[in-house]
Design a protein around this motif. Structure first.
Motif, mmCIF file in Angstrom:
data_model
loop_
_atom_site.group_PDB
_atom_site.id
_atom_site.type_symbol
_atom_site.label_atom_id
_atom_site.label_comp_id
_atom_site.label_asym_id
_atom_site.label_seq_id
_atom_site.Cartn_x
_atom_site.Cartn_y
_atom_site.Cartn_z
ATOM 1 N N PHE A 98 0.829 -1.207 0.000
ATOM 2 C CA PHE A 98 0.000 0.000 0.000
ATOM 3 C C PHE A 98 0.867 1.264 0.000
ATOM 4 N N TRP A 99 1.802 1.348 0.967
ATOM 5 C CA TRP A 99 2.589 2.592 1.021
ATOM 6 C C TRP A 99 3.848 2.525 0.147
ATOM 7 N N GLY A 100 4.081 1.383 -0.492
ATOM 8 C CA GLY A 100 5.195 1.247 -1.426
ATOM 9 C C GLY A 100 4.717 1.213 -2.863
ATOM 10 N N PHE A 101 4.255 0.044 -3.327
ATOM 11 C CA PHE A 101 3.827 -0.125 -4.714
ATOM 12 C C PHE A 101 2.664 0.814 -5.070
ATOM 13 N N ASP A 102 1.606 0.785 -4.249
ATOM 14 C CA ASP A 102 0.422 1.604 -4.533
ATOM 15 C C ASP A 102 0.787 3.082 -4.636
ATOM 16 N N TYR A 103 1.513 3.553 -3.631
ATOM 17 C CA TYR A 103 1.812 4.980 -3.561
ATOM 18 C C TYR A 103 2.661 5.430 -4.760
ATOM 19 N N LEU A 104 3.704 4.678 -5.078
ATOM 20 C CA LEU A 104 4.576 5.075 -6.185
ATOM 21 C C LEU A 104 3.838 5.055 -7.515
ATOM 22 N N GLU A 105 2.983 4.040 -7.714
ATOM 23 C CA GLU A 105 2.212 3.989 -8.969
ATOM 24 C C GLU A 105 1.347 5.231 -9.141
ATOM 25 N N HIS A 106 0.638 5.602 -8.081
ATOM 26 C CA HIS A 106 -0.234 6.763 -8.157
ATOM 27 C C HIS A 106 0.576 8.056 -8.243
ATOM 28 N N TYR A 107 1.693 8.121 -7.538
ATOM 29 C CA TYR A 107 2.516 9.330 -7.544
ATOM 30 C C TYR A 107 3.039 9.634 -8.956
ATOM 31 N N PHE A 108 3.535 8.610 -9.632
ATOM 32 C CA PHE A 108 4.120 8.833 -10.958
ATOM 33 C C PHE A 108 3.064 9.011 -12.057
ATOM 34 N N GLN A 109 1.800 8.783 -11.699
ATOM 35 C CA GLN A 109 0.723 9.079 -12.637
ATOM 36 C C GLN A 109 0.327 10.556 -12.610
ATOM 37 N N LYS A 110 0.787 11.284 -11.576
ATOM 38 C CA LYS A 110 0.473 12.705 -11.449
ATOM 39 C C LYS A 110 1.446 13.526 -12.298
ATOM 40 N N ASP A 111 0.907 14.529 -12.987
ATOM 41 C CA ASP A 111 1.718 15.321 -13.910
ATOM 42 C C ASP A 111 2.171 16.647 -13.323
ATOM 43 N N THR A 112 1.345 17.239 -12.467
ATOM 44 C CA THR A 112 1.658 18.582 -11.981
ATOM 45 C C THR A 112 2.307 18.532 -10.601
ATOM 46 N N LEU A 113 3.057 19.568 -10.286
ATOM 47 C CA LEU A 113 3.720 19.667 -8.993
ATOM 48 C C LEU A 113 2.704 19.728 -7.860
ATOM 49 N N ILE A 114 1.589 20.454 -8.088
ATOM 50 C CA ILE A 114 0.549 20.570 -7.053
ATOM 51 C C ILE A 114 -0.031 19.205 -6.722
ATOM 52 N N ASP A 115 -0.295 18.402 -7.747
ATOM 53 C CA ASP A 115 -0.854 17.059 -7.527
ATOM 54 C C ASP A 115 0.133 16.177 -6.760
ATOM 55 N N LYS A 116 1.419 16.329 -7.066
ATOM 56 C CA LYS A 116 2.429 15.519 -6.364
ATOM 57 C C LYS A 116 2.571 15.955 -4.911
ATOM 58 N N ILE A 117 2.437 17.252 -4.645
ATOM 59 C CA ILE A 117 2.464 17.725 -3.254
ATOM 60 C C ILE A 117 1.256 17.185 -2.496
ATOM 61 N N ARG A 118 0.092 17.165 -3.163
ATOM 62 C CA ARG A 118 -1.100 16.580 -2.519
ATOM 63 C C ARG A 118 -0.889 15.107 -2.209
ATOM 64 N N MET A 119 -0.214 14.392 -3.105
ATOM 65 C CA MET A 119 0.108 12.980 -2.847
ATOM 66 C C MET A 119 1.026 12.849 -1.633
ATOM 67 N N LEU A 120 1.942 13.797 -1.479
ATOM 68 C CA LEU A 120 2.860 13.774 -0.343
ATOM 69 C C LEU A 120 2.109 13.975 0.968
ATOM 70 N N LEU A 121 1.056 14.821 0.928
ATOM 71 C CA LEU A 121 0.278 15.141 2.129
ATOM 72 C C LEU A 121 -0.893 14.193 2.347
ATOM 73 N N MET A 122 -1.140 13.276 1.414
ATOM 74 C CA MET A 122 -2.319 12.417 1.454
ATOM 75 C C MET A 122 -2.404 11.647 2.770
ATOM 76 N N GLN A 123 -3.620 11.531 3.303
ATOM 77 C CA GLN A 123 -3.849 10.827 4.564
ATOM 78 C C GLN A 123 -3.721 9.324 4.370
ATOM 79 N N HIS A 124 -3.121 8.650 5.355
ATOM 80 C CA HIS A 124 -3.032 7.187 5.378
ATOM 81 C C HIS A 124 -3.569 6.733 6.730
ATOM 82 N N ASN A 125 -4.778 6.165 6.756
ATOM 83 C CA ASN A 125 -5.478 5.877 8.009
ATOM 84 C C ASN A 125 -5.567 7.173 8.833
#
Length: 561
Positions: free
Chosen positions: A44-71
């Protein structure tokens, strides 16, 4: 008494060397038992996260991924480490994540050494600390990547509290940096700034209090922006408090939960009574600045641990589960802080020597007991990972992602693994089993002890050599396997050996010997292990990669969900 202290001081260097031993042994254990293999949350926090992170194109979206809640957490620190390692190495390496997690344990040790250095005591009195901190009750933090979020929060919290107690006003920014990363390393990080502010108030550093409160408010605003939580999970009742006491007493290494609760209650009552008296005297002295900063540091750690225990109990007591081993670092820190708290008192030398003696015997004893009890589990998980790497290589499916994953998640995680391998984002590690060739005609025929276990929902297969010889006690990697006559398919399993003990370790340079067993669940997913009848066997691989195969005519049955 003076002569005895002189005697101790003469052996100061020897005592320091003794204190280094658990650290050296811990380093060996981590390097030997950790593996570059994903384990449950890693998907979840390895494979899942990296797959979704690299699908994001903009810097804002990647920052949101960095701040995303996990539980209930926001894992900025963990994700920054994960992304940094991935960019540096070009692939996801779980063993490196494990090593990064363990750096936090060395950070905790360093902070306690710095705090101890602020006392007037000789380093002889520091001896219990390495034996307490570098023990083996927290396997999932030691040899699985859980240590990155779970041990980093403790390191960043005690570092923040140390800086709040000892940093000069011009270095206040260090408190803000450490506290910010603590806030975003795990859910309980949100209390770190609050505790630091209390310590600054007791030091009467009012300007630092104001600035730190502003940074804290900004951190909370970021943390709780868009935060969501299932309020039905949170319960506050008598069981909540009992769970909190069990949480604090979990590392006392007793087999009975009620004893851990009692130890936790006694320790907390003693601490609360002392600091009640402490604050009473503070009021009597008209709130003069506290001069004993080591005492303040201990107070800060106790407050952080108490808040963590209650926060954990509020969401976990409802499930009525045991304290998982990845929480035991908190209880170990609780014990270590009690020792630092007691030994820094300037009552008299007899009290200090009595405290030192009790904690030396206790810390060394609990260190050895934790090794004897838990290193077998370390070996089991290591051999299970290695066995499943071979299963994946042979069948393109992991075998030991159990039913709690659910069929959909099981298929998803296997597909992710194949995609990551095809892109070069993950590389299966080499294992002792990988170079072995199975030849049934060369296998030794033997019988195993088979037992149906309702507790484990599995068939347990045990190999019991009579009168173990020296060759049975030497270093080997041990695995179980099952073999189908109809399909000729083979599946490997991790095995549980027997602890060799101190004498066996010294004589044979091996932690374990060949009294070994493994378990085969009654049911697996179809793609993990197909239903059918299987022969059982074991393989023993020595340090020279020479394999000894044993197989039985005994047959067990595996079914599918």
């Amino acid at each position: 008494m003076t002569r005895f202290l002189t005697f101790l001081s003469r052996f100061k260097n020897s005592v320091i060397l003794i204190g280094i031993l658990p650290i050296i042994f811990y380093c060996y254990i981590i390097l030997h038992f950790s593996s570059n293999v994903p384990f449950y949350d890693d998907f979840f926090w390895g494979f899942d996260y990296l797959e979704h992170y690299f699908q994001k194109d903009t810097l804002i979206d990647k920052i949101r991924m960095l701040l995303m809640q996990h539980n209930q957490h926001r894992f900025i620190y963990f994700r920054a480490v994960l992304l940094g390692l991935f960019q540096l190495e070009g692939n996801l390496n779980f063993k490196d994540l494990i090593l990064i997690g363990n750096i936090s344990l060395f950070g905790i040790f360093t902070v306690y050494a710095l705090a101890f250095r602020r006392t007037t005591l000789t380093w002889v009195y520091f001896l219990p600390i390495p034996f307490l901190l570098f023990q083996y009750q927290f396997m999932h933090n030691s040899i699985v990547s859980y240590g990155v979020p779970n041990m980093s929060i403790i390191f960043l919290a005690v570092l923040t509290l140390y800086l709040a107690c000892f940093a000069s006003p011009k270095h206040t920014y260090l408190i803000w940096i450490a506290g910010f990363f603590a806030t975003f390393s795990n859910g309980n990080g949100i209390v770190v700034f609050l505790v630091a502010i209390i310590l600054l108030l007791l030091r009467q550093r009012f300007r630092q209090v104001i600035y730190t409160s502003i940074v804290y408010a900004l951190s909370l605003a970021i943390y709780f922006s868009g935060f969501h939580m299932n309020s039905e999970e949170a319960k506050l009742n008598g069981n909540t408090f009992l769970y909190a006491f069990r949480f604090l007493g979990a590392a006392f290494l007793t087999e009975i939960n009620s004893i851990s609760v009692v130890f936790g209650i006694i320790a907390v009552i003693g601490i609360v009574a002392y600091f009640g008296y402490f604050f009473f005297k503070l009021i009597q002295n008209r709130f003069k600045p506290v001069q004993n900063n080591v005492l303040l540091f201990c107070l800060g750690v106790f407050l952080f641990l108490a808040a963590t225990a209650m926060m954990t109990a509020v969401v976990r007591a409802i499930h009525k589960v045991e304290i998982p081993d990845w929480y035991k670092n908190y209880s170990i820190l609780f014990i270590a802080t009690i020792y630092l708290f007691l030994v820094q008192f300037k009552i008299n030398q007899y009290f200090r020597l009595a405290t030192l003696s009790v904690f030396v015997f206790y810390s060394v004893g609990i260190w050895y007991k934790s090794a004897e009890k838990n290193l077998i589990s370390f070996q089991l998980i290591k051999s299970t990972f290695e066995a499943d790497v071979v299963n994946f290589q042979n069948h393109q499916y992991w075998s030991f992602l159990t039913a709690q994953e659910g069929q959909a998640f099981y298929e998803r995680h296997n597909n992710q693994t194949r995609r990551f391998i095809s892109k070069g984002w993950y590389i299966l590690p080499e294992t002792p089993l990988g170079n072995q060739v199975f030849d049934r005609s060369k296998c030794e025929k033997t019988n195993f002890v088979l037992e149906k276990s309702a507790e484990h929902f599995a068939t347990l297969i045990q190999y019991n050599p009579e009168n173990p010889k020296d060759t049975d006690r030497k270093y080997k990697e041990r695995y179980g396997f099952i073999l189908s006559d109809s399909t000729n398919q083979m599946y490997f399993f991790g095995a549980t050996p027997t602890f060799n003990g101190i004498r066996g370790l010294i004589k044979h340079r091996s932690l374990f010997y060949d009294k070994t067993g493994f378990g085969v669940k009654y049911e697996y997913f179809k793609n993990a292990i197909p239903a059918g009848e299987y022969h059982v066997g074991m393989v023993f691989i020595d340090g020279n990669q020479q394999a000894e195969w044993k197989i039985s005519e005994q047959i067990i049955r595996v079914d599918n969900y």
